[in-house]
Design a protein around this motif. Structure first.
Motif, PDB file in Angstrom:
ATOM      1  N   GLN A  17       0.833  -1.068   0.101  1.00 23.79           N
ATOM      2  CA  GLN A  17       0.108  -0.176  -0.091  1.00 23.79           C
ATOM      3  C   GLN A  17       0.831   1.228  -0.061  1.00 23.79           C
ATOM      4  O   GLN A  17       0.530   2.333  -0.575  1.00 23.79           O
ATOM      5  CB  GLN A  17      -0.900  -0.023   1.337  1.00 23.79           C
ATOM      6  N   TYR A  71       1.751   2.670  -3.466  1.00 24.98           N
ATOM      7  CA  TYR A  71       0.530   3.521  -4.256  1.00 24.98           C
ATOM      8  C   TYR A  71       0.806   4.883  -4.457  1.00 24.98           C
ATOM      9  O   TYR A  71       0.606   5.247  -5.786  1.00 24.98           O
ATOM     10  CB  TYR A  71      -0.794   3.348  -3.681  1.00 24.98           C
ATOM     11  N   GLU A 107      -0.744   0.590  -7.940  1.00 27.59           N
ATOM     12  CA  GLU A 107      -2.114   0.975  -7.292  1.00 27.59           C
ATOM     13  C   GLU A 107      -2.870   0.453  -8.439  1.00 27.59           C
ATOM     14  O   GLU A 107      -4.132   0.075  -8.013  1.00 27.59           O
ATOM     15  CB  GLU A 107      -2.124   2.475  -7.044  1.00 27.59           C
ATOM     16  N   ARG A 108      -2.763   0.701  -9.765  1.00 27.51           N
ATOM     17  CA  ARG A 108      -3.852   0.346 -10.561  1.00 27.51           C
ATOM     18  C   ARG A 108      -3.969  -1.154 -10.799  1.00 27.51           C
ATOM     19  O   ARG A 108      -4.895  -1.626 -10.855  1.00 27.51           O
ATOM     20  CB  ARG A 108      -3.157   0.958 -12.018  1.00 27.51           C
ATOM     21  N   ARG A 147      -6.261  -2.100  -7.705  1.00 30.53           N
ATOM     22  CA  ARG A 147      -7.486  -1.623  -8.104  1.00 30.53           C
ATOM     23  C   ARG A 147      -8.263  -2.604  -9.127  1.00 30.53           C
ATOM     24  O   ARG A 147      -9.310  -3.251  -9.023  1.00 30.53           O
ATOM     25  CB  ARG A 147      -7.682  -0.353  -8.676  1.00 30.53           C
ATOM     26  N   GLU A 207     -11.176  -5.231  -8.413  1.00 32.36           N
ATOM     27  CA  GLU A 207     -12.498  -5.324  -9.250  1.00 32.36           C
ATOM     28  C   GLU A 207     -12.572  -6.632  -9.477  1.00 32.36           C
ATOM     29  O   GLU A 207     -13.832  -7.224  -9.515  1.00 32.36           O
ATOM     30  CB  GLU A 207     -12.392  -4.335 -10.433  1.00 32.36           C
TER      31      GLU A 207
END
Length: 191
Positions: free
Chosen positions: A111, A114, A121-122, A125, A129
């Motif tokens: 973390q 990021y 970070e992408r 994510r 998802e």
């Protein structure tokens, strides 16, 4: 480590600089069959990349009955994700069904990247998802589909797994008894 790099790059391109920083956070570990990556009640601190092997994610009710929620087959990420995000105790045990080879890192360490590594970070994510979509699809299947259809989906999602793990784990994952699974298998194979 090349499996981890290929996995990340299959999600989204990772720069050489970001990869060098991320790679330094991971440590090679082995998890023997029957051992847990994370237990119920434990607050998660680490995330693992399962290079090879099979784990099951399960929870246990007050009567000590186990319910398989998910199977993890390398390459993929493992860990008490809800606990990592919330800081609350983990509820779903992750147990090795075979000997496993892992890369393990501090989730906090990842973390911290990021802000300086937007590609990391992408990737995180996108993984979150994907995890959300899989979780929602599984919930829909367990509620709306009959056992025969759930078994068919299981066979499509986890080819060859039936030959590698006990049938009672598959039955638990499908939300049926081992006897019901045996009947479904007999109907499908005609034997």
């Amino acid at each position: 480590m090349s499996n981890l790099k290929a996995f990340f790059n299959s999600i989204t391109p990772i720069s050489k600089e970001s990869w060098n920083t991320l790679e330094s956070l991971f440590i090679q570990k082995e998890l023997k069959k029957g051992y847990n990556f994370i237990d119920a009640g434990q607050v998660a601190k680490e995330i693992g990349f399962l290079e090879n092997g099979i784990l099951r994610g399960f929870y246990r009710n007050d009567e000590a009955i186990e319910y398989n929620k998910h199977f993890f087959i390398g390459p993929c990420f493992i860990g008490g994700y809800a606990s990592l995000i919330t800081g609350r105790p983990n509820q779903i045990v992750q147990q090795a069904l075979t000997d496993c080879k892992l890369q393990v890192a501090s989730f906090t360490g990842i973390q911290k990247l990021y802000d300086t590594c937007p590609d990391i970070e992408r990737a995180a994510r996108i993984l979150a998802e994907q995890f959300f979509v899989q979780k929602e699809q599984r919930e829909i299947e367990i509620v709306l589909l009959d056992a025969d259809k759930r078994y068919q989906i299981f066979q499509n999602d986890f080819p060859q797994l039936e030959q590698q793990i006990p049938q009672y784990h598959i039955a638990s994952y499908l939300g049926i008894t081992p006897t019901q699974l045996s009947r479904i298998r007999k109907r499908r194979t005609g034997k």
